[in-house]
Design a protein around this motif. Structure first.
Motif, PDB file in Angstrom:
ATOM      1  N   HIS A 255      -1.967   3.505  17.681  1.00 58.48           N
ATOM      2  CA  HIS A 255      -2.879   2.395  17.417  1.00 58.48           C
ATOM      3  C   HIS A 255      -2.311   1.082  17.950  1.00 58.48           C
ATOM      4  O   HIS A 255      -3.069   0.242  18.443  1.00 58.48           O
ATOM      5  CB  HIS A 255      -3.203   2.305  15.926  1.00 58.48           C
ATOM      6  CG  HIS A 255      -4.184   3.349  15.491  1.00 58.48           C
ATOM      7  ND1 HIS A 255      -5.508   3.075  15.252  1.00 58.48           N
ATOM      8  CD2 HIS A 255      -4.040   4.678  15.295  1.00 58.48           C
ATOM      9  CE1 HIS A 255      -6.134   4.183  14.910  1.00 58.48           C
ATOM     10  NE2 HIS A 255      -5.257   5.179  14.927  1.00 58.48           N
ATOM     11  N   ARG A 256      -0.998   0.880  17.843  1.00 57.83           N
ATOM     12  CA  ARG A 256      -0.391  -0.334  18.405  1.00 57.83           C
ATOM     13  C   ARG A 256      -0.701  -0.424  19.893  1.00 57.83           C
ATOM     14  O   ARG A 256      -1.118  -1.465  20.404  1.00 57.83           O
ATOM     15  CB  ARG A 256       1.117  -0.353  18.190  1.00 57.83           C
ATOM     16  CG  ARG A 256       1.761  -1.605  18.822  1.00 57.83           C
ATOM     17  CD  ARG A 256       3.286  -1.570  18.807  1.00 57.83           C
ATOM     18  NE  ARG A 256       3.793  -1.520  17.451  1.00 57.83           N
ATOM     19  CZ  ARG A 256       4.557  -0.533  16.974  1.00 57.83           C
ATOM     20  NH1 ARG A 256       4.898   0.483  17.749  1.00 57.83           N
ATOM     21  NH2 ARG A 256       4.997  -0.577  15.745  1.00 57.83           N
ATOM     22  N   SER A 257      -0.522   0.679  20.600  1.00 57.28           N
ATOM     23  CA  SER A 257      -0.796   0.712  22.036  1.00 57.28           C
ATOM     24  C   SER A 257      -2.272   0.453  22.319  1.00 57.28           C
ATOM     25  O   SER A 257      -2.629  -0.344  23.190  1.00 57.28           O
ATOM     26  CB  SER A 257      -0.369   2.073  22.601  1.00 57.28           C
ATOM     27  OG  SER A 257      -0.739   2.182  23.940  1.00 57.28           O
ATOM     28  N   GLY A 258      -3.156   1.112  21.584  1.00 58.87           N
ATOM     29  CA  GLY A 258      -4.591   0.952  21.792  1.00 58.87           C
ATOM     30  C   GLY A 258      -5.064  -0.477  21.538  1.00 58.87           C
ATOM     31  O   GLY A 258      -5.823  -1.042  22.325  1.00 58.87           O
TER      32      GLY A 258
ATOM     33  N   SER B 152       0.816  -1.206   0.000  1.00 58.67           N
ATOM     34  CA  SER B 152       0.000   0.000   0.000  1.00 58.67           C
ATOM     35  C   SER B 152       0.854   1.261   0.000  1.00 58.67           C
ATOM     36  O   SER B 152       0.354   2.347  -0.209  1.00 58.67           O
ATOM     37  CB  SER B 152      -0.927   0.006   1.219  1.00 58.67           C
ATOM     38  OG  SER B 152      -0.133  -0.022   2.401  1.00 58.67           O
ATOM     39  N   GLY B 153       2.151   1.111   0.258  1.00 62.42           N
ATOM     40  CA  GLY B 153       3.037   2.258   0.248  1.00 62.42           C
ATOM     41  C   GLY B 153       3.014   3.047   1.533  1.00 62.42           C
ATOM     42  O   GLY B 153       3.571   4.131   1.602  1.00 62.42           O
ATOM     43  N   GLY B 154       2.402   2.531   2.580  1.00 59.81           N
ATOM     44  CA  GLY B 154       2.344   3.254   3.847  1.00 59.81           C
ATOM     45  C   GLY B 154       2.766   2.373   4.998  1.00 59.81           C
ATOM     46  O   GLY B 154       3.205   1.237   4.819  1.00 59.81           O
ATOM     47  N   LEU B 155       2.624   2.898   6.190  1.00 55.11           N
ATOM     48  CA  LEU B 155       2.979   2.186   7.407  1.00 55.11           C
ATOM     49  C   LEU B 155       1.815   1.303   7.825  1.00 55.11           C
ATOM     50  O   LEU B 155       0.683   1.772   7.926  1.00 55.11           O
ATOM     51  CB  LEU B 155       3.293   3.189   8.518  1.00 55.11           C
ATOM     52  CG  LEU B 155       4.461   4.127   8.227  1.00 55.11           C
ATOM     53  CD1 LEU B 155       4.464   5.275   9.228  1.00 55.11           C
ATOM     54  CD2 LEU B 155       5.768   3.360   8.291  1.00 55.11           C
ATOM     55  N   VAL B 156       2.090   0.034   8.083  1.00 54.83           N
ATOM     56  CA  VAL B 156       1.049  -0.927   8.431  1.00 54.83           C
ATOM     57  C   VAL B 156       1.367  -1.553   9.782  1.00 54.83           C
ATOM     58  O   VAL B 156       2.499  -1.973  10.030  1.00 54.83           O
ATOM     59  CB  VAL B 156       0.917  -2.018   7.346  1.00 54.83           C
ATOM     60  CG1 VAL B 156      -0.111  -3.062   7.743  1.00 54.83           C
ATOM     61  CG2 VAL B 156       0.539  -1.390   6.004  1.00 54.83           C
ATOM     62  N   LEU B 157       0.366  -1.606  10.641  1.00 56.90           N
ATOM     63  CA  LEU B 157       0.474  -2.236  11.949  1.00 56.90           C
ATOM     64  C   LEU B 157       0.039  -3.688  11.838  1.00 56.90           C
ATOM     65  O   LEU B 157      -1.011  -3.976  11.255  1.00 56.90           O
ATOM     66  CB  LEU B 157      -0.440  -1.498  12.943  1.00 56.90           C
ATOM     67  CG  LEU B 157      -0.668  -2.161  14.301  1.00 56.90           C
ATOM     68  CD1 LEU B 157       0.630  -2.250  15.094  1.00 56.90           C
ATOM     69  CD2 LEU B 157      -1.713  -1.377  15.087  1.00 56.90           C
ATOM     70  N   ASN B 158       0.828  -4.600  12.405  1.00 52.50           N
ATOM     71  CA  ASN B 158       0.469  -6.014  12.471  1.00 52.50           C
ATOM     72  C   ASN B 158       0.616  -6.475  13.907  1.00 52.50           C
ATOM     73  O   ASN B 158       1.663  -6.255  14.524  1.00 52.50           O
ATOM     74  CB  ASN B 158       1.379  -6.854  11.564  1.00 52.50           C
ATOM     75  CG  ASN B 158       1.137  -6.560  10.101  1.00 52.50           C
ATOM     76  OD1 ASN B 158       0.080  -6.871   9.578  1.00 52.50           O
ATOM     77  ND2 ASN B 158       2.101  -5.945   9.455  1.00 52.50           N
ATOM     78  N   LEU B 159      -0.440  -7.074  14.452  1.00 47.67           N
ATOM     79  CA  LEU B 159      -0.433  -7.618  15.813  1.00 47.67           C
ATOM     80  C   LEU B 159      -1.083  -8.987  15.800  1.00 47.67           C
ATOM     81  O   LEU B 159      -1.954  -9.249  14.977  1.00 47.67           O
ATOM     82  CB  LEU B 159      -1.260  -6.738  16.766  1.00 47.67           C
ATOM     83  CG  LEU B 159      -0.744  -5.394  17.196  1.00 47.67           C
ATOM     84  CD1 LEU B 159      -1.795  -4.683  18.036  1.00 47.67           C
ATOM     85  CD2 LEU B 159       0.533  -5.549  18.001  1.00 47.67           C
TER      86      LEU B 159
ATOM     87  N   VAL C  60      -8.840  -1.909   8.738  1.00 46.65           N
ATOM     88  CA  VAL C  60      -8.550  -2.923   9.750  1.00 46.65           C
ATOM     89  C   VAL C  60      -8.951  -4.273   9.161  1.00 46.65           C
ATOM     90  O   VAL C  60     -10.061  -4.431   8.652  1.00 46.65           O
ATOM     91  CB  VAL C  60      -9.353  -2.655  11.041  1.00 46.65           C
ATOM     92  CG1 VAL C  60      -9.198  -3.804  12.028  1.00 46.65           C
ATOM     93  CG2 VAL C  60      -8.939  -1.332  11.667  1.00 46.65           C
ATOM     94  N   ASP C  61      -8.036  -5.243   9.244  1.00 50.24           N
ATOM     95  CA  ASP C  61      -8.283  -6.595   8.767  1.00 50.24           C
ATOM     96  C   ASP C  61      -8.021  -7.536   9.936  1.00 50.24           C
ATOM     97  O   ASP C  61      -6.890  -7.665  10.396  1.00 50.24           O
ATOM     98  CB  ASP C  61      -7.346  -6.900   7.591  1.00 50.24           C
ATOM     99  CG  ASP C  61      -7.656  -8.226   6.908  1.00 50.24           C
ATOM    100  OD1 ASP C  61      -8.207  -9.137   7.564  1.00 50.24           O
ATOM    101  OD2 ASP C  61      -7.316  -8.356   5.718  1.00 50.24           O
ATOM    102  N   LEU C  62      -9.080  -8.160  10.444  1.00 50.73           N
ATOM    103  CA  LEU C  62      -8.984  -9.102  11.559  1.00 50.73           C
ATOM    104  C   LEU C  62      -9.214 -10.511  11.025  1.00 50.73           C
ATOM    105  O   LEU C  62     -10.234 -10.771  10.380  1.00 50.73           O
ATOM    106  CB  LEU C  62     -10.034  -8.779  12.623  1.00 50.73           C
ATOM    107  CG  LEU C  62      -9.864  -7.427  13.319  1.00 50.73           C
ATOM    108  CD1 LEU C  62     -11.139  -7.033  14.029  1.00 50.73           C
ATOM    109  CD2 LEU C  62      -8.703  -7.494  14.295  1.00 50.73           C
ATOM    110  N   THR C  63      -8.257 -11.408  11.284  1.00 50.05           N
ATOM    111  CA  THR C  63      -8.355 -12.792  10.837  1.00 50.05           C
ATOM    112  C   THR C  63      -8.249 -13.696  12.052  1.00 50.05           C
ATOM    113  O   THR C  63      -7.366 -13.514  12.895  1.00 50.05           O
ATOM    114  CB  THR C  63      -7.226 -13.111   9.830  1.00 50.05           C
ATOM    115  OG1 THR C  63      -7.259 -12.149   8.780  1.00 50.05           O
ATOM    116  CG2 THR C  63      -7.406 -14.493   9.248  1.00 50.05           C
TER     117      THR C  63
ATOM    118  N   LEU D 240      -4.280  -9.095  13.492  1.00 51.98           N
ATOM    119  CA  LEU D 240      -4.775  -7.786  13.078  1.00 51.98           C
ATOM    120  C   LEU D 240      -3.770  -7.142  12.149  1.00 51.98           C
ATOM    121  O   LEU D 240      -2.565  -7.208  12.394  1.00 51.98           O
ATOM    122  CB  LEU D 240      -4.970  -6.891  14.307  1.00 51.98           C
ATOM    123  CG  LEU D 240      -5.261  -5.426  13.992  1.00 51.98           C
ATOM    124  CD1 LEU D 240      -6.412  -4.916  14.825  1.00 51.98           C
ATOM    125  CD2 LEU D 240      -4.040  -4.548  14.196  1.00 51.98           C
ATOM    126  N   SER D 241      -4.270  -6.536  11.104  1.00 51.21           N
ATOM    127  CA  SER D 241      -3.468  -5.682  10.231  1.00 51.21           C
ATOM    128  C   SER D 241      -4.257  -4.386  10.074  1.00 51.21           C
ATOM    129  O   SER D 241      -5.471  -4.422   9.849  1.00 51.21           O
ATOM    130  CB  SER D 241      -3.266  -6.359   8.873  1.00 51.21           C
ATOM    131  OG  SER D 241      -2.592  -5.488   7.994  1.00 51.21           O
TER     132      SER D 241
END
Length: 155
Positions: free
Chosen positions: A136-139, A10-17, A107-110, A122-123
């Motif tokens: 968002h990582r903290s939240g 996507s060319g941006g910063l993505v959070l994965n947890l 938000v993509d939850l699997t 989560l992504s």
């Protein structure tokens, strides 16, 4: 729980947890999608959700009012893009009172069956700045701790 971020397609910063929760996928999916359940765990420690509206259909919208421990309520909302119970939930996420560097994310939850319950992945992204990604990582990390505690797991 692991956390990583990076530049994806996507060319941006993505959070994965990821988080493992001590309950079957059906139960976890219910917690992710029903307003009466979402208000019990959504948001960082100390935050409450006095109102959650959910129209759980593809193209349907949701809206949450969040109240921080010592501040004014604010809102987040979005649209459901994909609903595949109990395995996947994808939706847009936007703050209604955004900071200057906020933008709508996805938000993509699997959910995956695991020996000890459900592995929830989560992504979310793309974010405009590392600061917003960290917020968002903290939240999400604290929200997942609250969710795990509801099932009797260690926070």
């Amino acid at each position: 729980m692991s956390a990583e971020n990076g530049n994806e397609e996507s060319g941006g910063l993505v959070l994965n947890l990821e988080s493992t929760l001590p309950a079957p996928p059906d139960n976890i999916f219910t917690m992710l999608t029903e307003s009466t359940e979402l208000v019990k765990w959504w948001g960082p420690h100390g935050f409450i959700i006095p109102a959650a509206e959910v129209n759980l259909v593809e193209g349907g919208r949701y809206r949450f009012r969040m109240t921080p421990p010592d501040g004014e309520p604010f809102h987040l909302s979005g649209e459901y893009l994909e609903i595949d119970p109990p395995w996947r939930l994808v939706y847009t996420f936007r703050w209604e009172e955004p900071a200057p560097d906020d933008r709508e994310t996805v938000v993509d939850l699997t959910l995956h069956s695991a020996d000890d319950g459900t592995r929830l992945a989560l992504s979310q992204g793309p974010f405009l700045t590392e600061e917003r990604l960290a917020l968002h990582r903290s939240g999400w990390t604290e929200s997942f701790e609250k969710l795990r505690a509801l099932f009797g797991g260690r926070p």
